[in-house]
Design a protein around this motif. Structure first.
Motif, mmCIF file in Angstrom:
data_model
loop_
_atom_site.group_PDB
_atom_site.id
_atom_site.type_symbol
_atom_site.label_atom_id
_atom_site.label_comp_id
_atom_site.label_asym_id
_atom_site.label_seq_id
_atom_site.Cartn_x
_atom_site.Cartn_y
_atom_site.Cartn_z
ATOM 1 N N UNK A 165 0.823 -1.211 0.000
ATOM 2 C CA UNK A 165 0.000 0.000 0.000
ATOM 3 C C UNK A 165 0.857 1.262 0.000
ATOM 4 N N UNK A 166 1.980 1.204 -0.709
ATOM 5 C CA UNK A 166 2.891 2.344 -0.766
ATOM 6 C C UNK A 166 2.318 3.495 -1.597
ATOM 7 N N UNK A 167 1.431 3.180 -2.555
ATOM 8 C CA UNK A 167 0.827 4.206 -3.389
ATOM 9 C C UNK A 167 1.653 4.584 -4.605
ATOM 10 N N UNK A 168 2.779 3.908 -4.829
ATOM 11 C CA UNK A 168 3.633 4.246 -5.972
ATOM 12 C C UNK A 168 2.916 4.038 -7.306
ATOM 13 N N UNK A 169 2.066 3.022 -7.388
ATOM 14 C CA UNK A 169 1.337 2.776 -8.638
ATOM 15 C C UNK A 169 0.357 3.916 -8.917
ATOM 16 N N UNK A 170 -0.299 4.415 -7.879
ATOM 17 C CA UNK A 170 -1.248 5.519 -8.043
ATOM 18 C C UNK A 170 -0.528 6.788 -8.466
ATOM 19 N N UNK A 171 0.649 7.017 -7.896
ATOM 20 C CA UNK A 171 1.435 8.199 -8.270
ATOM 21 C C UNK A 171 1.927 8.118 -9.705
ATOM 22 N N UNK A 172 2.229 6.897 -10.170
ATOM 23 C CA UNK A 172 2.779 6.723 -11.516
ATOM 24 C C UNK A 172 1.712 6.777 -12.603
ATOM 25 N N UNK A 173 0.448 6.583 -12.244
ATOM 26 C CA UNK A 173 -0.613 6.527 -13.246
ATOM 27 C C UNK A 173 -1.063 7.925 -13.663
ATOM 28 N N UNK A 174 -0.795 8.278 -14.910
ATOM 29 C CA UNK A 174 -1.174 9.595 -15.424
ATOM 30 C C UNK A 174 -2.545 9.592 -16.092
ATOM 31 N N UNK A 175 -3.084 8.396 -16.375
ATOM 32 C CA UNK A 175 -4.332 8.312 -17.136
ATOM 33 C C UNK A 175 -5.588 8.431 -16.273
#
Length: 166
Positions: free
Chosen positions: A68-78
């Motif tokens: 649950x680090x949130x790195x995927x959410x930060x990386x998603x620009x779409x």
């Protein structure tokens, strides 16, 4: 059309949607917004996110868990993965099936040892080894208990709130 005939002729019966990255929007919107750029897959530090069917990212709990680090959410620009990481990442818990070693009177506590949230406890029983008991209210859905199970008895279960939103 007869469903059994379709299966006989090789047509695939649609199954449930795969588990998308944490904080993903609902499946239809996800498929519309996701560009399949793999930015979320590359950003995932545990390797939980993998390229799935059609090139869309999926959470693969067979070898990793979510921190649950949130790195995927930060990386998603779409916008396919939401940015509000204060909300629950997804609405599922785990279920321990009848194939569990403890249910077969074999001492095993691997799933409980892997659960940092303490959602899996072992209840004593007369005449047998303790059985695992999952507290779905305490379960974070990280999936850490899934991969280490030697008999693949731990599976994901959608919580009622997830079914109501779909």
């Amino acid at each position: 059309m007869d469903v059994s005939r379709r299966r006989f002729l090789g047509a695939r019966v649609p199954g449930p949607a795969p588990f998308r990255p944490p904080w993903s929007v609902v499946e239809a919107a996800f498929l519309d917004r996701c560009t399949r750029c793999d930015d979320c897959v590359k950003a995932c530090p545990t390797g939980l996110l993998q390229r799935g069917d059609g090139g869309y990212p999926e959470a693969d709990f067979s070898a990793a868990a979510c921190t649950f680090c949130g790195d995927c959410a930060k990386a998603c620009a779409s916008g396919a993965i939401g940015r509000d990481t204060t909300q629950p990442p997804w609405s599922f818990g785990v279920v321990i099936g009848e194939g569990c070693l403890a249910a077969q009177n074999v001492e095993c506590r691997i799933c409980g040892e892997a659960c940092d949230a303490g959602a899996i406890r072992f209840r004593p029983r007369i005449g047998g080894v303790p059985l695992p008991d999952v507290d779905l209210a305490a379960c974070t859905g990280c999936g850490a208990c899934i991969a280490p199970c030697p008999v693949v008895a731990v599976t994901r279960k959608a919580l009622p709130s997830a079914l109501e939103q779909s």
